[in-house]
Design a protein around this motif. Structure first.
Motif, short mmCIF file in Angstrom:
data_model
loop_
_atom_site.label_atom_id
_atom_site.label_comp_id
_atom_site.label_asym_id
_atom_site.label_seq_id
_atom_site.Cartn_x
_atom_site.Cartn_y
_atom_site.Cartn_z
N THR A 52 -19.81 -8.20 9.11
CA THR A 52 -19.69 -7.15 10.05
C THR A 52 -20.75 -6.17 10.13
O THR A 52 -20.83 -5.42 11.12
CB THR A 52 -18.63 -6.24 9.47
N ARG A 53 -21.67 -6.32 9.08
CA ARG A 53 -23.16 -5.69 9.27
C ARG A 53 -24.18 -6.05 9.69
O ARG A 53 -25.27 -6.00 9.63
CB ARG A 53 -23.40 -5.07 7.88
N LYS B 177 0.67 -1.28 0.01
CA LYS B 177 0.09 -0.13 -0.04
C LYS B 177 0.90 1.19 -0.02
O LYS B 177 0.71 2.23 -0.65
CB LYS B 177 -0.94 -0.05 1.19
N THR C 159 -4.52 2.48 -5.67
CA THR C 159 -5.44 2.07 -4.51
C THR C 159 -6.89 2.62 -4.59
O THR C 159 -7.59 2.35 -3.78
CB THR C 159 -5.05 2.41 -3.12
N ALA C 160 -7.23 3.45 -5.68
CA ALA C 160 -8.35 3.67 -5.75
C ALA C 160 -9.35 2.67 -6.67
O ALA C 160 -8.62 2.00 -7.35
CB ALA C 160 -8.61 5.02 -6.76
N ASP C 161 -10.59 2.41 -6.44
CA ASP C 161 -11.40 1.66 -7.03
C ASP C 161 -11.00 1.64 -8.65
O ASP C 161 -11.27 2.80 -9.27
CB ASP C 161 -12.94 1.91 -6.71
N ARG D 8 -15.34 -3.16 0.06
CA ARG D 8 -16.35 -2.54 -0.55
C ARG D 8 -15.94 -2.06 -1.97
O ARG D 8 -16.36 -0.95 -2.16
CB ARG D 8 -17.13 -1.77 0.29
N LYS D 9 -14.77 -2.07 -2.28
CA LYS D 9 -14.17 -1.36 -3.41
C LYS D 9 -14.47 -2.77 -4.64
O LYS D 9 -13.99 -3.71 -4.76
CB LYS D 9 -12.74 -1.16 -3.68
N HIS D 10 -15.48 -2.24 -5.66
CA HIS D 10 -15.88 -3.26 -6.45
C HIS D 10 -14.76 -3.98 -7.39
O HIS D 10 -15.06 -5.19 -7.76
CB HIS D 10 -17.09 -2.75 -7.66
N ILE E 3 -18.33 -11.83 2.06
CA ILE E 3 -18.73 -12.47 3.25
C ILE E 3 -18.48 -11.77 4.49
O ILE E 3 -19.37 -11.21 5.27
CB ILE E 3 -18.29 -13.72 3.27
N TRP E 4 -17.38 -11.12 4.81
CA TRP E 4 -16.90 -10.29 5.77
C TRP E 4 -17.63 -8.92 5.73
O TRP E 4 -18.30 -8.78 6.75
CB TRP E 4 -15.27 -10.04 5.51
N LEU F 277 -3.73 6.22 -9.45
CA LEU F 277 -4.09 5.91 -8.41
C LEU F 277 -4.27 4.29 -8.16
O LEU F 277 -5.40 3.92 -8.41
CB LEU F 277 -5.41 6.82 -8.02
N ARG G 189 -10.19 -18.22 -1.61
CA ARG G 189 -10.75 -17.49 -0.34
C ARG G 189 -9.84 -16.25 -0.17
O ARG G 189 -9.97 -15.95 1.24
CB ARG G 189 -10.96 -18.40 0.77
N TYR H 238 -8.26 -6.18 1.09
CA TYR H 238 -8.85 -5.76 2.17
C TYR H 238 -7.88 -4.58 2.71
O TYR H 238 -8.35 -3.46 2.67
CB TYR H 238 -9.19 -6.40 3.26
N VAL I 119 -6.19 -2.26 -0.86
CA VAL I 119 -7.29 -1.30 -1.59
C VAL I 119 -8.53 -0.78 -0.73
O VAL I 119 -8.78 0.08 -0.77
CB VAL I 119 -7.70 -2.18 -2.86
#
Lengths: 304, 416
Positions: free
Chosen positions: A256-257, A131, A151-153, A240-242, A251-252, A149, A228, A234, A237
């Motif tokens: 967590t939500r 990173k 580390t951007a989506d 939740r970055k598509h 799954i994670w 960039l 897996r 995580y 990047v």
């Protein structure tokens, strides 16, 4: 297994039972619990006073609806792409590393240790390290003279994750292949040399076939690991970055939500996916993977 | 043949273990109203200064001593740990430090108890973050809001509006090399929710109105989203700002790459460090953030103290919360730590203002600040906001489409 005295098989069963109990506790129970959970929903409704209604409700297949959803399919595609690309590159690099590591030359020990260092670094740490390399004003952009960039989506994020994963796990493939290389007797090579085989022929006709069982084990391990993958995308990047969201990442995120139902459903789907891949792999290429087992079984039959 | 397949399957089982969640233990129901030793579960930040307050409590209450347990620094991890112990109805934490935005979720799940404590000593907006359905569940302790960091050597008067900010940048930037106008936290994480809702509030709107309905297709929200989208398109905000969390942006500001930067109060000390780590030391000040037509409204951050519903010694726990957040203790805390507290008196204390010159600006910011949406399913709400706001700042979707999608996504999540 057939034709043995009864007492012996009882003894074998008794000796194995602690293993089976441990397996049942740490593998089967969570597995079954997760599958059960995937049919239930909880904590999603509020009562009149604004409190969450406690207890679980049977949801049938509702949690599995997301498996056909855009997000799950995107994650499945990412996971598959990531697996194919990284495992492919790692096999090539790993074999090359093993061939270099096997050579007898001065400083071999240092080289071997050097190649293995990335494998020894914890994934989360290597994620942080990469990173730092890939950040906007990081080393990668300075060396390449670019302003990407990473580390951007986006597509560059995919490349960043692949690079970091290959760096980290190619040595693992190399290590397993090296172990395979070392049991090839040098007489075989000498005989081939005497017969006038070129270096390329020796590699294709001797090295590759003889190292194949070890290589297949390495590939199977890497396949299951890559399917897996969670920590590297995580940390490197972000969640939740598509472009880099993998099935485990999805799954994670659901878990967590506090969406345990969908998380378990996706987990079950991922499990089935990995199981199918592993099954096909063993079916198609299992001859070499399990040749040793089969030979021994044949031996036992012949003796019996 | 079959055994071999089973073994292969067994090896795979590990992939599922991570998401298997079992039913909560039936034992230990409800907690109790007793007195006795308690455990305080806090975050790692400012642990030393917090420990001093706990030591003071322990000296005064030898029979009801508090033990401190520290959770990991990352907010997501803290939340996961706290939810885990709540779901197993564990009484290991009597008093817990929770993020201001978790109040609704923890209260609605009955993981924390209602508090009957006096909140008159706090800045009013901070008290609001501890309420759920008009009842107090968490006592304000730490607070904070966005501040505009600016360069005093280049800017005479900090801007009050976005237009002013743009004008100042147009004047100053041509003479500066490698400097962009404005930065905030625009990576896809909680910071993006903060920055986005701050922009909406600064345009005079609300993400969620008083009746709990989402209002992101309204005029204010669209103007705020347009401000962000245009900012990135025009280069007023550097494009690498979409990878900024607090620290990346802080470093960029300290390296002189930004004229204005939105950050929490913690960045002040670091920016003024004269050990060479900051190129802008002595050339930086803070102001309340700008808005569309006038001064902006920041988003309230912060951490509040709550009593676990599963505590056995709830009376001690409640006393402990009152003690921790008392004006005397908070003032003592402020003397040793720059972490902003919710106690109003601290912001008017001459000695403290001398130590932290940004306090008046911060007070003004907090009084104008808006809390983030209150939602039981806050995790889903913030994820939806980040999804659309990220599409706006990266230019992936036009503003209208992103806001329409967000409105549709928020609707069911905010249903009571």
């Amino acid at each position: 297994m057939t034709g043995r005295p009864r007492g012996q098989s009882w003894l074998a069963a008794a000796m194995l039972s602690p293993t089976m109990i441990v397996l049942a506790l740490v593998v089967f129970y969570p597995l079954v619990a997760a599958m059960r959970e995937s049919f239930y929903t909880s904590g999603q409704t509020l009562d009149a006073d604004g409190f969450v209604v406690e207890g679980e409700r049977f949801a049938g297949l509702a949690n599995y609806a997301g498996v056909a959803g855009e997000r799950f399919l995107n994650a499945a595609l990412n996971t598959t792409l990531f697996t194919v690309v990284t495992v492919g590159v790692e096999v090539v690099l790993g074999v090359a590393m093993a061939l270099v590591m096997q050579r007898a030359f001065r400083g071999r020990a240092i080289l071997r240790a050097g190649i293995l260092i990335p494998w020894a670094v914890p994934t989360a740490v290597s994620g942080l390290m990469w990173k730092w390399i890939f950040q906007a004003d990081g080393v990668a952009n300075a060396l390449l003279g670019t302003e990407i960039l990473w580390t951007a989506d986006g597509p560059w994020a995919k490349l960043a994750v692949v690079v970091a994963d290959v760096w980290k796990t190619a040595p693992f493939v190399g290590l397993l292949v090296l172990a395979g290389l070392q049991i090839i007797p040098s007489e075989v090579y000498e005989a081939a040399k005497v017969d006038g085989a070129s270096a390329r022929q020796r590699f294709r006709r001797i090295t590759l076939p003889l190292v194949k069982p070890a290589l297949l084990v390495a590939v199977l391990f890497r396949l299951m690991d890559a399917l897996r993958v969670f920590d590297l995308p995580y940390v490197l990047v972000g969640p939740r970055k598509h472009s880099v969201e993998t099935l485990s990442g999805l799954i994670w995120d659901e878990a967590t939500r506090v969406h345990y139902g969908p998380a378990s459903a996706y987990g079950t789907a991922l499990f089935a996916y990995i199981a199918v891949i592993a099954f096909v792999f063993v079916k198609l290429l299992g001859a070499d993977l399990l040749s040793d087992v089969r030979a021994r079984r044949k031996e036992a039959r012949d003796v019996g | 043949m079959r055994t071999r397949q089973i073994t292969a399957l067994l090896a795979l089982g590990a992939s599922l273990v991570a998401c298997g969640s079992s039913d909560p233990e039936p034992a230990a129901q409800g907690g109790g109203d007793g007195r006795g030793p308690i455990t305080f579960v806090g975050g790692k930040f400012e642990a030393e200064s917090v420990q001093k307050i706990v030591d003071a409590w322990n000296a005064a209450h030898p029979d009801e001593k508090a033990t401190v347990v520290l959770l990991p620094e990352a907010a997501d991890e803290q939340r996961r740990k706290l939810i885990q112990s709540a779901q197993t109805k564990s009484d290991t934490g009597d008093v817990i430090l929770i993020d201001a935005v978790w109040t609704s979720e923890f209260a609605a799940n009955r993981w924390i108890d209602e508090l009957k404590l006096d909140t008159s000593a706090f800045l009013p907006p901070t008290v609001e973050t501890g309420r759920y359905r008009d009842k107090l569940y968490a006592m304000p302790m730490f607070t904070g809001t966005g501040l505009l960091y600016y360069r005093t050597d280049l800017v005479k008067e900090p801007p009050k509006t976005w237009a002013e900010m743009r004008r100042i940048c147009d004047e100053v930037l041509p003479k500066q090399k490698g400097m962009a106008c404005y930065g905030g936290q625009f990576d896809k994480y909680e910071g993006l929710t903060v920055n986005f809702s701050e922009a909406v509030a600064s345009a005079g709107g609300d993400l969620v109105d008083a009746s709990g309905q989402p209002q992101v297709t309204g005029e204010a929200a669209k103007k705020a989203a347009q401000f962000l989208a245009d900012g990135f398109k025009s280069g007023m905000m550097p494009k690498e700002a979409i990878t900024y969390k607090e620290e990346e942006g802080r470093v960029a500001f300290q390296d002189g790459k930004l004229l204005f930067y939105r950050n929490w109060a913690y960045g002040y000390e670091a920016a003024q460090k004269t050990d060479g780590s900051s190129k802008v030391a002595g050339k930086t000040d803070v102001a309340p953030i700008p808005g569309l037509d006038g001064p902006g409204a920041g988003t309230l951050g912060g951490n509040n103290l709550a009593v676990s519903a599963f505590s056995k010694n709830k009376r001690t726990a409640a006393d402990f919360v009152a003690f921790m957040t008392s004006t005397a203790q908070m003032r003592a805390f402020a003397l040793t730590s720059s972490m902003p507290v919710a106690t109003a008196a601290v912001y008017d204390d001459p000695e403290l203002i001398k130590k932290y010159p940004y306090l008046p600006a911060l007070k003004e910011g907090i009084l104008a600040a808006e809390p983030r949406p209150k939602a039981v399913r806050y995790g889903d709400v913030t994820a939806a906001i980040q999804e659309s706001a990220y599409a706006v700042v990266t230019g992936a979707k036009p503003v209208d489409q992103a806001m329409t999608e967000l409105q549709a996504a928020l609707g069911p999540l905010l249903q009571p």
